[in-house]
Design a protein around this motif. Structure first.
Motif, PDB file in Angstrom:
ATOM      1  N   LYS A   7     -12.405  61.877  71.193  1.00 32.13           N
ATOM      2  CA  LYS A   7     -11.579  61.084  70.282  1.00 32.13           C
ATOM      3  C   LYS A   7     -10.513  60.374  71.100  1.00 32.13           C
ATOM      4  CE  LYS A   7     -11.796  63.696  66.020  1.00 32.13           C
ATOM      5  NZ  LYS A   7     -10.998  64.395  65.008  1.00 32.13           N
ATOM      6  N   PRO A   8     -10.203  59.159  70.742  1.00 32.49           N
ATOM      7  CA  PRO A   8      -9.113  58.483  71.448  1.00 32.49           C
ATOM      8  C   PRO A   8      -7.790  59.196  71.151  1.00 32.49           C
ATOM      9  CG  PRO A   8     -10.333  56.952  70.020  1.00 32.49           C
ATOM     10  CD  PRO A   8     -10.865  58.324  69.778  1.00 32.49           C
ATOM     11  N   THR A   9      -6.983  59.386  72.185  1.00 29.55           N
ATOM     12  CA  THR A   9      -5.732  60.122  72.001  1.00 29.55           C
ATOM     13  C   THR A   9      -4.757  59.376  71.107  1.00 29.55           C
ATOM     14  OG1 THR A   9      -4.857  59.188  74.044  1.00 29.55           O
ATOM     15  CG2 THR A   9      -5.897  61.354  74.184  1.00 29.55           C
ATOM     16  N   TYR A  10      -4.810  58.043  71.118  1.00 33.76           N
ATOM     17  CA  TYR A  10      -3.899  57.302  70.253  1.00 33.76           C
ATOM     18  C   TYR A  10      -4.212  57.549  68.781  1.00 33.76           C
ATOM     19  CZ  TYR A  10      -7.596  53.824  69.599  1.00 33.76           C
ATOM     20  OH  TYR A  10      -8.766  53.199  69.296  1.00 33.76           O
ATOM     21  N   ALA A  11      -5.468  57.771  68.422  1.00 30.77           N
ATOM     22  CA  ALA A  11      -5.834  58.050  67.027  1.00 30.77           C
ATOM     23  C   ALA A  11      -5.302  59.415  66.602  1.00 30.77           C
ATOM     24  CB  ALA A  11      -7.344  57.982  66.844  1.00 30.77           C
ATOM     25  N   VAL A  12      -5.382  60.397  67.484  1.00 36.78           N
ATOM     26  CA  VAL A  12      -4.873  61.732  67.181  1.00 36.78           C
ATOM     27  C   VAL A  12      -3.355  61.685  67.049  1.00 36.78           C
ATOM     28  CG1 VAL A  12      -4.642  64.089  68.061  1.00 36.78           C
ATOM     29  CG2 VAL A  12      -6.826  62.899  68.269  1.00 36.78           C
ATOM     30  N   THR A  13      -2.690  60.979  67.946  1.00 39.54           N
ATOM     31  CA  THR A  13      -1.235  60.852  67.893  1.00 39.54           C
ATOM     32  C   THR A  13      -0.803  60.158  66.608  1.00 39.54           C
ATOM     33  OG1 THR A  13      -1.097  60.779  70.301  1.00 39.54           O
ATOM     34  CG2 THR A  13       0.785  59.928  69.092  1.00 39.54           C
ATOM     35  N   ALA A  14      -1.479  59.083  66.243  1.00 33.72           N
ATOM     36  CA  ALA A  14      -1.137  58.370  65.012  1.00 33.72           C
ATOM     37  C   ALA A  14      -1.324  59.269  63.795  1.00 33.72           C
ATOM     38  CB  ALA A  14      -1.978  57.107  64.881  1.00 33.72           C
ATOM     39  N   GLN A  15      -2.386  60.061  63.773  1.00 37.11           N
ATOM     40  CA  GLN A  15      -2.623  60.977  62.651  1.00 37.11           C
ATOM     41  C   GLN A  15      -1.517  62.025  62.577  1.00 37.11           C
ATOM     42  OE1 GLN A  15      -4.831  60.722  60.260  1.00 37.11           O
ATOM     43  NE2 GLN A  15      -4.207  62.578  59.244  1.00 37.11           N
ATOM     44  N   ASN A  16      -1.100  62.563  63.717  1.00 43.57           N
ATOM     45  CA  ASN A  16      -0.006  63.540  63.734  1.00 43.57           C
ATOM     46  C   ASN A  16       1.295  62.927  63.227  1.00 43.57           C
ATOM     47  OD1 ASN A  16      -1.680  65.529  64.693  1.00 43.57           O
ATOM     48  ND2 ASN A  16      -1.038  65.294  66.820  1.00 43.57           N
ATOM     49  N   GLU A  17       1.564  61.675  63.585  1.00 44.11           N
ATOM     50  CA  GLU A  17       2.775  61.005  63.121  1.00 44.11           C
ATOM     51  C   GLU A  17       2.734  60.778  61.611  1.00 44.11           C
ATOM     52  OE1 GLU A  17       3.144  57.519  65.580  1.00 44.11           O
ATOM     53  OE2 GLU A  17       3.977  58.665  67.243  1.00 44.11           O
ATOM     54  N   VAL A  18       1.559  60.456  61.074  1.00 46.14           N
ATOM     55  CA  VAL A  18       1.417  60.285  59.626  1.00 46.14           C
ATOM     56  C   VAL A  18       1.669  61.617  58.920  1.00 46.14           C
ATOM     57  CG1 VAL A  18      -0.258  59.827  57.776  1.00 46.14           C
ATOM     58  CG2 VAL A  18      -0.105  58.291  59.736  1.00 46.14           C
ATOM     59  N   LEU A  19       1.124  62.697  59.457  1.00 44.17           N
ATOM     60  CA  LEU A  19       1.355  64.013  58.858  1.00 44.17           C
ATOM     61  C   LEU A  19       2.831  64.397  58.920  1.00 44.17           C
ATOM     62  CD1 LEU A  19      -1.772  65.924  60.222  1.00 44.17           C
ATOM     63  CD2 LEU A  19      -1.353  65.184  57.869  1.00 44.17           C
ATOM     64  N   GLU A  20       3.478  64.117  60.050  1.00 46.62           N
ATOM     65  CA  GLU A  20       4.910  64.407  60.165  1.00 46.62           C
ATOM     66  C   GLU A  20       5.700  63.599  59.141  1.00 46.62           C
ATOM     67  OE1 GLU A  20       8.349  64.821  63.546  1.00 46.62           O
ATOM     68  OE2 GLU A  20       6.891  63.215  63.816  1.00 46.62           O
ATOM     69  N   ASP A  21       5.380  62.324  58.979  1.00 46.31           N
ATOM     70  CA  ASP A  21       6.069  61.489  57.999  1.00 46.31           C
ATOM     71  C   ASP A  21       5.859  62.014  56.579  1.00 46.31           C
ATOM     72  OD1 ASP A  21       6.925  59.888  60.062  1.00 46.31           O
ATOM     73  OD2 ASP A  21       5.616  58.194  59.589  1.00 46.31           O
ATOM     74  N   ALA A  22       4.663  62.519  56.284  1.00 47.22           N
ATOM     75  CA  ALA A  22       4.384  63.058  54.949  1.00 47.22           C
ATOM     76  C   ALA A  22       5.238  64.292  54.679  1.00 47.22           C
ATOM     77  CB  ALA A  22       2.899  63.397  54.816  1.00 47.22           C
ATOM     78  N   VAL A  23       5.334  65.191  55.648  1.00 46.32           N
ATOM     79  CA  VAL A  23       6.165  66.389  55.476  1.00 46.32           C
ATOM     80  C   VAL A  23       7.635  65.987  55.323  1.00 46.32           C
ATOM     81  CG1 VAL A  23       7.004  68.498  56.588  1.00 46.32           C
ATOM     82  CG2 VAL A  23       4.563  67.933  56.660  1.00 46.32           C
ATOM     83  N   LEU A  24       8.104  65.070  56.140  1.00 48.74           N
ATOM     84  CA  LEU A  24       9.499  64.626  56.038  1.00 48.74           C
ATOM     85  C   LEU A  24       9.776  64.006  54.670  1.00 48.74           C
ATOM     86  CD1 LEU A  24      10.088  63.104  59.584  1.00 48.74           C
ATOM     87  CD2 LEU A  24      11.131  65.174  58.647  1.00 48.74           C
ATOM     88  N   SER A  25       8.832  63.224  54.137  1.00 45.80           N
ATOM     89  CA  SER A  25       9.061  62.588  52.834  1.00 45.80           C
ATOM     90  C   SER A  25       9.190  63.633  51.727  1.00 45.80           C
ATOM     91  CB  SER A  25       7.948  61.591  52.514  1.00 45.80           C
ATOM     92  OG  SER A  25       6.748  62.256  52.180  1.00 45.80           O
ATOM     93  N   ILE A  26       8.525  64.759  51.866  1.00 40.67           N
ATOM     94  CA  ILE A  26       8.645  65.844  50.894  1.00 40.67           C
ATOM     95  C   ILE A  26      10.026  66.496  50.999  1.00 40.67           C
ATOM     96  CG2 ILE A  26       7.787  68.164  50.318  1.00 40.67           C
ATOM     97  CD1 ILE A  26       4.993  67.109  51.235  1.00 40.67           C
ATOM     98  N   LEU A  27      10.558  66.593  52.212  1.00 41.38           N
ATOM     99  CA  LEU A  27      11.818  67.299  52.437  1.00 41.38           C
ATOM    100  C   LEU A  27      13.062  66.419  52.305  1.00 41.38           C
ATOM    101  CD1 LEU A  27      10.717  69.520  55.451  1.00 41.38           C
ATOM    102  CD2 LEU A  27      10.746  70.102  53.018  1.00 41.38           C
ATOM    103  N   PHE A  28      12.914  65.085  52.345  1.00 41.31           N
ATOM    104  CA  PHE A  28      14.079  64.203  52.313  1.00 41.31           C
ATOM    105  C   PHE A  28      14.969  64.368  51.084  1.00 41.31           C
ATOM    106  CE2 PHE A  28      12.351  60.983  55.543  1.00 41.31           C
ATOM    107  CZ  PHE A  28      13.142  61.512  56.540  1.00 41.31           C
ATOM    108  N   PRO A  29      14.465  64.564  49.875  1.00 41.29           N
ATOM    109  CA  PRO A  29      15.399  64.758  48.760  1.00 41.29           C
ATOM    110  C   PRO A  29      16.339  65.954  48.972  1.00 41.29           C
ATOM    111  CG  PRO A  29      13.219  64.254  47.927  1.00 41.29           C
ATOM    112  CD  PRO A  29      13.080  64.456  49.409  1.00 41.29           C
ATOM    113  N   THR A  30      15.814  67.049  49.473  1.00 39.34           N
ATOM    114  CA  THR A  30      16.643  68.229  49.745  1.00 39.34           C
ATOM    115  C   THR A  30      17.612  67.945  50.888  1.00 39.34           C
ATOM    116  OG1 THR A  30      14.797  69.612  49.041  1.00 39.34           O
ATOM    117  CG2 THR A  30      16.556  70.695  50.277  1.00 39.34           C
TER     118      THR A  30
END
Length: 127
Positions: A18-41
């Motif tokens: 797998k291209p490493t940039y695709a894995v990195t981009a997927q990890n960043e999307v997952l991190e952004d999703a978790v942060l969006s859940i926690l931002f109201p708190t």
């Protein structure tokens, strides 16, 4: 014959990785999703700590661990740099320790420390 084997080997190597940039981009999307859940708190807690008008940069997950195998229970540490508009240094590096032990993400502890810049080495814009 050696040339054909080498070409086949190179082809297999590139077709199975797998291209490493695709894995990195997927990890960043997952991190952004978790942060969006926690931002109201996070926003509510920042308002309690600093009052209205507090801004922040560089929100990042610095640690996330599964607490118990076979469950969806996690502990996570989120850090960000908080500051007021037109504020001069020092700014505040805030670290939130979250857990979802009881099924809802909640803050377990908060630490603050002075920092001289509005950025950290973990800064990146949302994907």
């Amino acid at each position: 014959m050696k040339k054909k084997i080498m070409i086949l080997f190179v082809f297999l190597l590139f077709s199975n990785s797998k291209p490493t940039y695709a894995v990195t981009a997927q990890n960043e999307v997952l991190e952004d999703a978790v942060l969006s859940i926690l931002f109201p708190t996070i926003n509510k807690e920042l308002f309690k700590m600093f009052g209205p008008g507090e801004k922040y940069n560089c929100a990042a997950i610095t640690n996330i661990k599964k607490k118990y195998n076979g469950t969806y229970v996690f502990g996570a540490t989120i850090q960000l740099v908080a500051y007021k508009p037109q504020q001069n240094p020092p700014y505040t590096l805030v670290k939130f320790n979250f857990s979802n032990d009881d099924g809802v993400w909640s803050i377990k502890s908060v630490t603050k420390e002075p920092i001289q810049t509005k950025t950290t080495n973990l800064c990146r814009p949302p994907v």
